[in-house]
Write an enzyme that holds these catalytic residues in place. Structure first.
Site, mmCIF file in Angstrom:
data_model
loop_
_atom_site.group_PDB
_atom_site.id
_atom_site.type_symbol
_atom_site.label_atom_id
_atom_site.label_comp_id
_atom_site.label_asym_id
_atom_site.label_seq_id
_atom_site.Cartn_x
_atom_site.Cartn_y
_atom_site.Cartn_z
ATOM 1 C CG ASP A 68 43.803 30.306 36.301
ATOM 2 O OD1 ASP A 68 43.764 31.028 37.314
ATOM 3 O OD2 ASP A 68 44.778 30.250 35.533
ATOM 4 C CG ASP B 275 43.706 34.317 34.060
ATOM 5 O OD1 ASP B 275 43.021 35.345 34.279
ATOM 6 O OD2 ASP B 275 44.443 33.788 34.919
ATOM 7 N NE ARG C 176 46.201 40.259 37.628
ATOM 8 C CZ ARG C 176 46.996 39.216 37.903
ATOM 9 N NH1 ARG C 176 46.577 37.987 37.683
ATOM 10 N NH2 ARG C 176 48.202 39.424 38.388
ATOM 11 C CG ASP D 222 45.465 33.165 39.910
ATOM 12 O OD1 ASP D 222 45.264 34.366 40.175
ATOM 13 O OD2 ASP D 222 46.406 32.777 39.193
#
Length: 630
Positions: free
Chosen positions: A427, A453, A513, A449
């Protein structure tokens, strides 16, 4: 002989066909409502709400309507058939309506919006009771009566004669927080009773107080209108009525006795064909009364997007100024606010060791990154009370940064570049159990990824004026931004994850997302989505509630969708769907609660902070110019 009840047709920011049964039979009428949810001139989106106003459960509803000047291109939450007239039939999950339950579906059309009549099994036909012997088979003729008076949706007229068909005119009621209402949300209050919809406007007591609306009309003429207001100031309040910035009237709002006692003031509005701006402006330092709504009588009236206005804190493209906005808005302004390193003397770093030292600990620091700093395969932990900012628009962190159990951080004017598919850190930016973080004017790309987040009880964060993208489409995990994780597996997140995304650019090769919201409250406004070939944009699930407004979706799939089967809610308004396909879910979704998670999902329709909302039509040019480091 029993007296027959006839209905009065009313539009309340939509066309309302409220049908009431005869009193001699245990049958009842249901209702259907047609709402234009967004109108950008060449096209629009609408929704039709089917309500079971009866005492019995009904199954497998269907409705039909005909557009006067538009062609429907796609629909969601119902099966669409026909070619003007159109028919929509229920799906398996929304076809059974208990008493007082409703189902809503939406659609997009190209052409001119209107207010068509909705017909169907729940729009003018009787619904039989379970006692078939008592059911009435008699049909009824419904009259839509034109009137210069405002008519409430519960009003009825009695007659012993059959009702006759009369040429109808719609009454459009413009409410706060709906398309066509053009004031900032901070003047909307709800402390006094008796208002309709979500509240009323309570403007400052000065001569600059104003309330304004934006609408389209089918033709130029004088329209009858009413303003619903309350005035307990002790004095009559004088105001000017402006149409398209020209004063057309001076009116006096009399004292109503109390702030919870409402009256209507009748006025005549000379409106042009096409777009119009109507404005009420105080004519003295005493200000305006509290205003509940504006109702205009006439066919061919639809709400319109408000004209873009300049930000109070900075200028935007709508003013012609090239300066990009830079002030903080959203959830990061709450919970004590977000100041980062504050007024600490800036420390410039050019090496990894200097960077790691400067961002460690809780001492307030302003850390200026110059050049490119590579974090290797590790993520660098950022301490509380820090501001990280680029020395110029080329400053870059290559690798990843993480906020864990910290608070009060600002990250701005930086490129943050991941190491690509299969490479650590996985991330590029991650927040866990951290609060009050503001990510502003950053560009995040190429994580293995997630790009950004926000998970594990993190909250009170704002992501603004930033660009997200991937350069390698072969990476099959191009998942941009989580707000919470797991499909019902993180109950500790309930009451957390308050996150705002505004004026961000979800660009090339982002698959999904943008963000995905779980358990918390998500506010997404004025974002631009053009990541063609994606799976979905905004996902909402697991007890989350989202307010999605004035965004621009271009050429993408599934602009906003429900995820998983736990209860969730989406409020969507003012968005533009330009050549999109797939889901545009809204309302209450889901069918169940997880065992041990007795959380009650409530609609999130009004943000608990003030913010500047640009017209959706201006978003592509504004965001593409200003998103990312400056």
């Amino acid at each position: 002989m029993a007296t027959k009840l006839n209905t009065l047709g009313v539009t309340r920011h939509h066309l309302l066909a409220l049908l009431i049964a005869t009193v001699i039979s245990p049958t009842a009428w249901a209702s259907c409502a047609y709402t234009v949810t967004n109108n950008w001139g060449s096209g629009f989106t609408s929704e039709i709400k089917v309500v079971n106003d009866t005492a019995q459960t009904v199954n497998n509803w269907s409705v039909s309507w005909q557009e006067a000047g538009a062609n429907v291109t796609n629909a969601w939450n119902a099966t669409l058939t026909g070619s003007n007239p159109y028919t929509a039939t229920s799906l398996s999950w929304n076809g059974t309506l208990a008493p007082n339950a409703s189902a809503t579906f939406g659609f997009q059309a190209m052409g001119t919006a209107s207010a068509p009549k909705v017909t169907g099994s729940l729009c003018g036909a009787t619904v039989s009771t379970s006692k078939s012997s008592a059911a009435s088979s008699r049909s009824s003729t419904v009259s839509s009566v034109a009137s210069s008076k405002a008519v409430s949706s519960s009003s009825v007229a009695t007659s012993s004669k059959s009702s006759s068909s009369v040429a109808s005119e719609s009454v459009w009621v413009f409410e706060e927080n709906d398309l066509g209402f053009c004031n900032a949300s901070d003047i909307i209050k709800n402390s006094n009773t008796g208002y309709t919809a979500t509240g009323y406007t309570d403007t400052p007591d000065n001569s600059s107080a104003s309330v304004s609306w934006s609408l389209n009309t089918a033709g130029a003429k004088t329209y009858a209108a009413k303003i619903r207001f309350a005035n307990a100031s002790g004095n009559s309040l004088r105001a000017k009525i402006l149409v398209n910035n020209n004063q057309v009237l001076t009116v006096d709002f009399p004292v109503t006795g109390a702030w919870s006692q409402w009256q209507t003031l009748a006025i005549n509005l000379p409106l042009a064909a096409g777009n119009n701006q109507v404005k009420v402006v105080a004519d003295s330092a005493n200000g305006l009364p509290n205003i509940d709504n504006l109702a205009i009588t006439g066919n061919g009236i639809t709400p319109a997007a408000c004209p873009a206005v300049s930000s109070q804190s900075s200028s935007s493209s709508s003013t012609g100024n090239t300066t990009c906005p830079s002030s903080i808005e959203g959830f990061a302004t709450l919970n004590g606010g977000t100041t980062g390193g504050g007024n600490a003397s800036p420390v410039t770093v050019t090496t990894l060791d200097a960077f790691k030292s400067a961002v460690s600990g809780d001492t307030p620091r302003v850390v200026v990154i110059s050049g490119t700093i590579d974090t290797g395969t590790a993520v660098i932990s950022i301490g509380s009370n820090k501001t990280l900012q680029g020395a110029n628009k080329n400053a870059t962190i290559r690798g990843g940064i993480a906020m864990q159990n910290v608070k009060n951080i600002i990250i701005r004017n930086l490129h943050i570049q991941g190491k690509g598919k299969g490479n650590a850190p996985y991330d590029t930016v991650a927040s866990t159990n951290s609060t009050n973080i503001w990510y502003d004017h950053i560009s995040v790309r190429d994580a293995d990824d997630g790009l950004l987040d926000i998970t594990k009880q993190s909250s009170f964060q704002t992501v603004s004026w930033s660009k997200f993208y991937y350069s390698d489409r072969s990476n099959d995990h191009r998942l941009a931004s989580l707000n919470g994780s797991g499909g019902g597996t993180q109950p500790a997140d309930w009451g957390k994850l308050r996150v705002t995304y505004h004026h961000n650019w979800w660009a090339e090769n982002v698959d999904q997302r943008m963000p995905r919201v779980m358990y918390g409250l998500g506010h997404q406004y004025n974002n631009f989505f053009n990541s063609t070939g994606n799976s979905y944009c905004i996902g909402v699930g697991s007890y989350a509630a989202a307010l999605i407004e004035n965004n621009y979706f271009k050429g993408v799939k599934n602009p906003h969708q429900f995820m998983y089967d736990l209860f969730m809610h989406i409020t969507a308004r003012g968005n533009v769907y330009d050549n999109t396909s797939g889901s545009k879910d809204y309302g209450l979704g889901g069918t169940r609660k997880e065992s041990g998670q007795d959380f009650n999902v409530q609609p999130f329709s009004s943000a608990p902070y003030s913010y500047k909302l640009d017209a959706a039509e201006s978003v592509p040019s504004l965001v593409q110019r200003c998103a990312g480091p400056q």
